[in-house]
Design a protein around this motif. Sequence first.
Motif, short mmCIF file in Angstrom:
data_model
loop_
_atom_site.label_atom_id
_atom_site.label_comp_id
_atom_site.label_asym_id
_atom_site.label_seq_id
_atom_site.Cartn_x
_atom_site.Cartn_y
_atom_site.Cartn_z
N GLU A 74 0.82 -1.21 0.00
CA GLU A 74 0.00 0.00 0.00
C GLU A 74 0.87 1.27 0.00
O GLU A 74 0.45 2.30 -0.51
CB GLU A 74 -0.94 0.00 1.21
CG GLU A 74 -2.09 -0.99 1.11
CD GLU A 74 -1.65 -2.45 1.30
OE1 GLU A 74 -0.55 -2.67 1.84
OE2 GLU A 74 -2.40 -3.35 0.90
N GLU A 77 1.49 2.55 -3.55
CA GLU A 77 0.29 2.64 -4.39
C GLU A 77 0.32 3.82 -5.35
O GLU A 77 0.14 3.67 -6.56
CB GLU A 77 -0.94 2.73 -3.48
CG GLU A 77 -2.26 2.69 -4.20
CD GLU A 77 -2.75 1.27 -4.45
OE1 GLU A 77 -3.77 1.13 -5.10
OE2 GLU A 77 -2.09 0.32 -4.01
N SER A 142 -7.22 -1.49 -3.92
CA SER A 142 -5.95 -1.11 -4.52
C SER A 142 -6.17 -0.41 -5.86
O SER A 142 -6.60 -1.02 -6.84
CB SER A 142 -5.07 -2.35 -4.74
OG SER A 142 -3.92 -2.02 -5.50
#
Length: 216
Positions: A74, A77, A142
Amino acid sequence: MSTPVTAERRSVLHRRVRLIVGFTIAYNVIEAAIAIWAGVLASSAALIGFGLDSIVEVLSAVAVAWQFTRADPERWEKATVRAIGIAFFALAAYVIIDSALSLTGAPDVDHSPLGIGIATLSLLIMPLLAWIEIRTGRELGSKSVIADAKQLLLCIYLSGTVLIGLLLNSLFGWAWADSVAALVVAGLAIREGLEAWSGDVESPFEVLEEMVEDAG
């Protein structure tokens, strides 16, 4: 409201993402080689653009694969989504230039059974792969996975427009249809690039998914 993803489920989804991008890389390397070779033989800007899009898809999948080998995916990202957006812009720039040159004095586009075949195959494979990746990305929350799936969606659009252009040229001798098809692809690439750059990567499969969920 989405259900929180458990650590165990997240691990499963991470493995699924790696499998998806692994298959995407392998398939698109083959697709790129065939499409570019067929495009050069047929003097087809659309087919060459199709092959280059496959290379862009490989780079996008590699970026996501790299992200999901990190201990904290994450964290990476935003950078991954931006990299995918740049890849869209690079593809669009090439296709626009090549198509414009083709329209202003290109050699005739030859009939390409190989090009028709590879475009048709992508129309069969990519929708399912994109749907699986979209669902996985949404469950993970995501944006990079969804952006990568939109690369696959662009491949679907591209396959359709390239196939139409090749068929029009083969059936009616409309060589200009090839370059027009390529320019349609460039426009789609710019749109997807802008959305990826801004982080707006909502799924075009949302309506379909909601219908499936309602039916279930």
